[in-house]
Write an enzyme that holds these catalytic residues in place. Structure first.
Site, PDB file in Angstrom:
ATOM      1  N   TYR A 119       0.810  -1.223   0.000  1.00  0.00           N
ATOM      2  CA  TYR A 119       0.000   0.000   0.000  1.00  0.00           C
ATOM      3  C   TYR A 119       0.845   1.276   0.000  1.00  0.00           C
ATOM      4  O   TYR A 119       0.317   2.361   0.229  1.00  0.00           O
ATOM      5  CB  TYR A 119      -0.933   0.002   1.208  1.00  0.00           C
ATOM      6  CG  TYR A 119      -2.076  -0.987   1.109  1.00  0.00           C
ATOM      7  CD1 TYR A 119      -1.951  -2.147   0.359  1.00  0.00           C
ATOM      8  CD2 TYR A 119      -3.263  -0.778   1.771  1.00  0.00           C
ATOM      9  CE1 TYR A 119      -2.975  -3.055   0.270  1.00  0.00           C
ATOM     10  CE2 TYR A 119      -4.307  -1.688   1.689  1.00  0.00           C
ATOM     11  CZ  TYR A 119      -4.155  -2.827   0.931  1.00  0.00           C
ATOM     12  OH  TYR A 119      -5.170  -3.738   0.840  1.00  0.00           O
ATOM     13  N   LYS A 169       3.076 -15.121   4.369  1.00  0.00           N
ATOM     14  CA  LYS A 169       3.203 -16.153   3.336  1.00  0.00           C
ATOM     15  C   LYS A 169       4.691 -16.333   3.045  1.00  0.00           C
ATOM     16  O   LYS A 169       5.186 -16.145   1.936  1.00  0.00           O
ATOM     17  CB  LYS A 169       2.436 -15.718   2.077  1.00  0.00           C
ATOM     18  CG  LYS A 169       2.325 -16.791   0.997  1.00  0.00           C
ATOM     19  CD  LYS A 169       1.495 -17.980   1.426  1.00  0.00           C
ATOM     20  CE  LYS A 169       1.344 -18.966   0.265  1.00  0.00           C
ATOM     21  NZ  LYS A 169       0.713 -20.232   0.698  1.00  0.00           N
ATOM     22  N   ASP A 202      -3.130 -18.099   3.680  1.00  0.00           N
ATOM     23  CA  ASP A 202      -4.169 -18.933   3.090  1.00  0.00           C
ATOM     24  C   ASP A 202      -4.738 -19.904   4.124  1.00  0.00           C
ATOM     25  O   ASP A 202      -5.952 -20.166   4.151  1.00  0.00           O
ATOM     26  CB  ASP A 202      -3.658 -19.678   1.861  1.00  0.00           C
ATOM     27  CG  ASP A 202      -2.313 -20.349   2.073  1.00  0.00           C
ATOM     28  OD1 ASP A 202      -1.579 -19.953   2.992  1.00  0.00           O
ATOM     29  OD2 ASP A 202      -1.990 -21.277   1.302  1.00  0.00           O
ATOM     30  N   ASP A 226      -5.695  -6.472   5.439  1.00  0.00           N
ATOM     31  CA  ASP A 226      -6.891  -5.917   4.815  1.00  0.00           C
ATOM     32  C   ASP A 226      -7.870  -7.023   4.455  1.00  0.00           C
ATOM     33  O   ASP A 226      -9.088  -6.878   4.613  1.00  0.00           O
ATOM     34  CB  ASP A 226      -6.476  -5.132   3.571  1.00  0.00           C
ATOM     35  CG  ASP A 226      -7.568  -4.211   3.063  1.00  0.00           C
ATOM     36  OD1 ASP A 226      -8.619  -4.079   3.733  1.00  0.00           O
ATOM     37  OD2 ASP A 226      -7.386  -3.596   1.995  1.00  0.00           O
ATOM     38  N   ASP A 230     -11.663  -8.447   6.863  1.00  0.00           N
ATOM     39  CA  ASP A 230     -13.013  -8.486   6.306  1.00  0.00           C
ATOM     40  C   ASP A 230     -13.654  -9.852   6.558  1.00  0.00           C
ATOM     41  O   ASP A 230     -14.855  -9.946   6.852  1.00  0.00           O
ATOM     42  CB  ASP A 230     -12.986  -8.178   4.815  1.00  0.00           C
ATOM     43  CG  ASP A 230     -12.902  -6.685   4.528  1.00  0.00           C
ATOM     44  OD1 ASP A 230     -12.758  -5.910   5.485  1.00  0.00           O
ATOM     45  OD2 ASP A 230     -12.974  -6.300   3.346  1.00  0.00           O
TER      46      ASP A 230
END
Length: 352
Positions: A119, A169, A202, A226, A230
């Protein structure tokens, strides 16, 4: 936002607080009328404040990315709001789409690095609009940026259940993942009481819905945070009840608090938006400012209303946006009770 301000006013009356408000226009309509985004003058004005309570600003009339990068991300970076803090707590009586999930199994906090990663806005496109177009998007990770969010996460874990999980990851993003793991290992040596583990992002998307009790404090990078927050919001009842804080950790600039949902222009003016996400964000703001009792009162009042709603969004809520805020305000004035179990506001206030 109106509902959050009404609830804050009720809290002021009961707890003897005195909050001075300054209102600033920063939405899509203001941008379309003036062309103004984040700018130096606004930054200087906001720096004189203790905190920012922020409303949603997106709109289909503005190209995606303009408002997000030009205002929200610009504020986070200019004010060094290093931590994006998102509680994932299923409150008693609140409906969740996860079958069999109970409140005692779902009480965690996700600490998202908030100014770096993918970002930072760095990238380029070569040979644009041709068959040979090449797009490059950079993810920037600094030891200093990682250390400050990891240190905060360990302090938060010490005030909760003393467990911290790094989510990344690192088997694919080898260089960034190694830096994150090295920092966690280094900081962990100063917090021997905290149990530390690791999960791939994941795998997190699998574990979070089916076994959220595995986690207490989760620290992760900007992009992964992010996404998984959610998912966490859905687990706790939906985006309409999810709150967040963007924290400046050294007091050099105000922190900013906002509901994590968007502006939902398709239902604007219908009274179908759940104001509790904004209301709980206001409670997080008070906890951050040291007003723990007032924050707990808002949290308890909001939960008492949520559990009686037949739905958590849309016309099925049975009450309008305005009516929900009014009932939460009334509850604050009549009942100071605290949410049963670990309060989100407790750990936030203690980790200031």
């Amino acid at each position: 936002m109106d509902g959050a301000l009404e609830v804050l006013a009720a809290t002021e009356d009961i707890f003897g607080l005195s909050i001075k408000y300054h209102h600033y226009k920063a939405g899509a309509k203001h941008y379309l009328a003036t062309g103004e985004l984040w700018n130096h003058d606004l930054a200087q004005q906001l720096r004189t404040h203790d905190a920012v309570l922020f409303g949603a600003m997106g709109d289909p009339s503005v190209q995606p990315g303009i408002l997000e990068r030009g205002f929200i991300l610009a504020m986070r970076q200019a004010f060094e709001q290093a931590v994006n803090l998102r509680p994932v707590k299923l409150y008693p009586g609140v409906a969740t789409p996860i079958a069999g999930l109970t409140p005692e199994r779902c009480d965690l906090v996700i600490v998202r690095e908030n100014t770096e990663g993918a970002y930072v806005g760095q990238g380029s496109t070569i040979h644009a609009n041709t068959p040979n177009t090449v797009a490059i998007q950079e993810s920037v990770n600094t030891r200093q940026g990682i250390e400050r969010v990891v240190e905060y996460s360990f302090k938060l874990a010490m005030n909760r259940r003393k467990k911290l999980t790094l989510c990344h990851k690192k088997n694919i993003l080898i260089e960034a993942g190694k830096l994150w793991q090295d920092v966690v290992n280094s900081v962990a040596s100063r917090y021997p009481e905290v149990n530390v583990d690791y999960v791939h992002v994941d795998a997190m998307c699998f574990h979070l819905p089916v076994a959220p009790e595995k986690f207490d404090v989760v620290v992760t990078d900007n992009l992964f945070g992010d996404i998984i927050t959610d998912l966490g919001a859905v687990i706790q009842g939906g985006l309409g009840v999810a709150a967040s804080g963007n924290l400046n950790l050294d007091g050099s600039a105000p922190s900013m608090f906002e509901a994590i949902h968007g502006s939902a222009p398709d239902i604007a003016g219908k009274g179908w938006a759940n104001p509790v996400g904004a209301i709980l964000s206001a409670a997080m703001m008070l906890a951050h400012l040291g007003e723990k009792a007032a924050a707990q009162a808002i949290e308890a009042a909001a939960v008492s209303v949520l559990k009686d709603l037949p739905a958590l969004a849309g016309p099925g809520m049975g009450m309008s946006t305005t009516e929900i805020a009014a009932v939460v305000s009334s509850q604050i004035r009549t009942d100071f009770s605290k949410v049963e179990g670990l309060s989100v506001m407790d750990s936030l206030a203690e980790s200031r």
